[in-house]
Scaffold this active site. Structure first.
Site, PDB file in Angstrom:
ATOM      1  N   SER A 177     -15.362   1.153  -1.882  1.00  0.00           N
ATOM      2  CA  SER A 177     -14.227   1.772  -2.558  1.00  0.00           C
ATOM      3  C   SER A 177     -13.927   1.007  -3.841  1.00  0.00           C
ATOM      4  O   SER A 177     -14.154  -0.212  -3.913  1.00  0.00           O
ATOM      5  CB  SER A 177     -12.991   1.747  -1.648  1.00  0.00           C
ATOM      6  OG  SER A 177     -11.826   2.130  -2.359  1.00  0.00           O
ATOM      7  N   TYR A 204      -7.345  -3.704   3.485  1.00  0.00           N
ATOM      8  CA  TYR A 204      -8.403  -2.758   3.137  1.00  0.00           C
ATOM      9  C   TYR A 204      -9.151  -3.229   1.898  1.00  0.00           C
ATOM     10  O   TYR A 204     -10.388  -3.205   1.850  1.00  0.00           O
ATOM     11  CB  TYR A 204      -7.791  -1.373   2.902  1.00  0.00           C
ATOM     12  CG  TYR A 204      -8.797  -0.292   2.590  1.00  0.00           C
ATOM     13  CD1 TYR A 204      -9.552   0.279   3.611  1.00  0.00           C
ATOM     14  CD2 TYR A 204      -8.977   0.162   1.290  1.00  0.00           C
ATOM     15  CE1 TYR A 204     -10.474   1.279   3.340  1.00  0.00           C
ATOM     16  CE2 TYR A 204      -9.898   1.160   1.003  1.00  0.00           C
ATOM     17  CZ  TYR A 204     -10.646   1.717   2.028  1.00  0.00           C
ATOM     18  OH  TYR A 204     -11.561   2.708   1.754  1.00  0.00           O
ATOM     19  N   LYS A 264     -13.241  -4.243   1.655  1.00  0.00           N
ATOM     20  CA  LYS A 264     -14.220  -3.574   0.804  1.00  0.00           C
ATOM     21  C   LYS A 264     -14.861  -4.539  -0.194  1.00  0.00           C
ATOM     22  O   LYS A 264     -16.042  -4.394  -0.538  1.00  0.00           O
ATOM     23  CB  LYS A 264     -13.566  -2.392   0.083  1.00  0.00           C
ATOM     24  CG  LYS A 264     -13.184  -1.247   1.018  1.00  0.00           C
ATOM     25  CD  LYS A 264     -14.377  -0.739   1.813  1.00  0.00           C
ATOM     26  CE  LYS A 264     -14.030   0.459   2.693  1.00  0.00           C
ATOM     27  NZ  LYS A 264     -15.189   0.950   3.471  1.00  0.00           N
TER      28      LYS A 264
END
Length: 240
Positions: free
Chosen positions: A149, A164, A168
């Site tokens: 991402s 998150y 990533k």
């Protein structure tokens, strides 16, 4: 990709819905044998019905990415039953809705949120790669696609959903390390699907799952001259 792509078996994790489901469908339509990793037997039944409705030949297999200790034996069983995996798409991931949403602060993040996110988003892909890539190297062919991402880009790192983002960024690092250590025609890359209308992305996202899947499907079918160790969006390299 090799001319015998119909002999290749692809495993797409988290493939019972969203981007993973679409990646599995697109690869199957390209003539590749596809296994859809799902977490439970119940989800496997639902996924099988969904793939049949989409008129694609995809076989669901039960694989819990969060169970790092059990995955090597499960993956070995999958290869024994379905053949050697030549294409791996690490799509399964979680985004825990922390207090504050996109404005969530690192200083409010709980250890549980970080641990759960890390287990699925980083440790899971690390185990699948460590288990499956050696066989790809031995056979002289492999394609690994890690669904990352832009939230993990260090070049534009900001606040919001810290667990998150960290996961990533770590996945991107794993991509670079594994690619550097994989010789021959084994390509390991990461990609950002963009903001996609899924359960994770929400209904206001700008892209469809089909659009979000395109770059991953392209990377999964790279020719021998294709790139490795890169980060891509819309089939173009982007900054880490």
């Amino acid at each position: 990709m090799a001319d015998s792509k119909r002999m290749k078996t692809a495993l797409v994790t988290g493939a019972n819905r969203g981007i993973g489901f679409e990646i599995a469908c697109q690869l199957a339509r390209a003539g590749i044998k596809v296994l859809a990793g799902v977490r439970t037997n119940e989800r496997a039944l639902t996924a099988r019905e969904a793939f049949a409705k989409a008129s694609v030949a995809v076989d669901p297999v039960v694989l819990d990415i969060a169970d790092a200790a059990g995955m090597p034996s499960v993956l070995a069983d999958i290869e024994r039953l379905h053949g050697a995996i030549g294409i791996l798409v690490n799509n399964a991931a979680i985004l825990i809705d922390e207090p504050g949403g996109f404005d969530a602060s690192f200083f409010d993040m709980t250890d549980e949120t970080l641990q759960r996110t890390w287990t699925t988003n980083v440790l899971g892909p690390a185990v699948t790669m460590r288990t499956l890539v050696p066989g790809m190297i031995e056979r002289g062919y492999g394609r690994v696609v890690n669904i990352s991402s832009i939230a993990g880009q260090l070049s534009s790192m900001s606040s919001g959903f810290p667990a998150y983002r960290v996961s990533k960024t770590a996945l991107n690092a794993l991509t670079r390390i594994a690619a550097a250590e994989a010789p021959g025609d084994v390509k390991i890359n990461a990609c950002s699907p963009g903001w996609v209308r899924t359960d994770m992305g929400g209904p206001c996202a700008e892209r469809t799952p089909a659009q979000g899947a395109e770059t991953a499907v392209w990377l999964a079918q790279l020719p021998a001259s294709g790139p490795t160790g890169g980060f891509f969006h819309d089939k173009k390299p982007i900054d880490w």
